[in-house]
Design an enzyme around this catalytic site. Sequence first.
Site, PDB file in Angstrom:
ATOM      1  N   LYS A 165      47.856  49.694  29.742  1.00  0.00           N
ATOM      2  CA  LYS A 165      47.981  48.429  29.019  1.00  0.00           C
ATOM      3  C   LYS A 165      47.139  47.347  29.702  1.00  0.00           C
ATOM      4  O   LYS A 165      46.665  47.531  30.831  1.00  0.00           O
ATOM      5  CB  LYS A 165      49.445  48.004  28.961  1.00  0.00           C
ATOM      6  N   TYR A 210      36.794  18.761  42.047  1.00  0.00           N
ATOM      7  CA  TYR A 210      37.644  17.865  41.273  1.00  0.00           C
ATOM      8  C   TYR A 210      38.764  17.278  42.110  1.00  0.00           C
ATOM      9  O   TYR A 210      39.352  17.937  42.961  1.00  0.00           O
ATOM     10  CB  TYR A 210      38.260  18.622  40.088  1.00  0.00           C
TER      11      TYR A 210
END
Length: 368
Positions: free
Chosen positions: A38, A264
Amino acid sequence: MPKAQETVLEIDLKSLEHNYQYLRSKVAHTVKMMAVVKAFAYGSDSVAIASKLEKAGIDHFAVAYTKEGENLRAGGIEKPVLVLHPQSHSLKLLIDNCLTPSLYSKHILTEFIKTAEELNLKDYPVHININTGLNRLGFSPEEIDEVISILRKTSALQLVGIYSHLGASEDPAEKEFTLSQIATFKKASEKILEAFDHNILRHLCNTSGILNYPEAIFDMVRTGIGLYGYGNSVEEDEKLKPIGTLKTIISQIHHIKAGESVGYNRAFIAKKDTTTATLPLGHADGISRIYGKQKTAVLINGKEAPIIGNVCMDMIMVDVTDIDCNEGDQVIIFGKERSAEKFANKAGTISYELITAISQRVKRFIID
């Protein structure tokens, strides 16, 4: 392999086969093995992984959702594929692709019977999920009699598998809980076996269950993280080989003066003159903000370069003050030289989260 010229996830299928054979050696030859592929095979490449395992002799596959199973079929995978968490809207698609549903609630059971009967199916294979304490999906032991009654009333379905999921099989401190799950599963599954006269596979163990609870190995085992190189313990990690290596390069080098900031929100302010390198990957590629602010480091020319400041969407900055390096040099985020588990643990998370988060914009390079 040549050095990376861009951000790339190398997937080593020889290491995959090593892990598969190691895990296979832990169970009797009569025990079947289900590979969990998965989430793009834990962030790698589900078709490439499944194709290799199919050739190596795997018995079954498991995915979370129907579209993942459809993708395997489109890629030529022929072995049985169990859909662990099918939704009502995708049941016809599931059948169209000859996938096997896990039926985990009365709602999904009755919806699947309705769909199968409308299509005039007979003996379509299904697995039943029993909730033994994880409390995520599955029928409670108290619902087993009703499940048996419902299944007996239809010829559209044939029960071919019964399973549950261990919640803490890697944790020695939770041994009592795990043993209670095993006992609950054994009792509930035996009641189902007594109600039917055909062969039904029982499977409970995940990777850590295979390694730690041999008494819980029934007819089949499921393995996910172990195939990709992680055994949930230092001892087992040494016997497995990580199949994925995430590489990138240095885009630019900066010389930062004391007092200047990087990134940032000025999350890093240099206490001394510092040399930084900017790398072309960020949280849009799966390296989330939790790895910033010097919590963890990448490898450049064999040395650790801490990630500084905030991780940006497309870039991270690292401290290379004490590393002899140049723009264009290769950078290792995780892999055989430094495992994803160690990289993730430094930031307080786990390898599962890190490797499954690597975005699809990162180029995959298959090595076989």
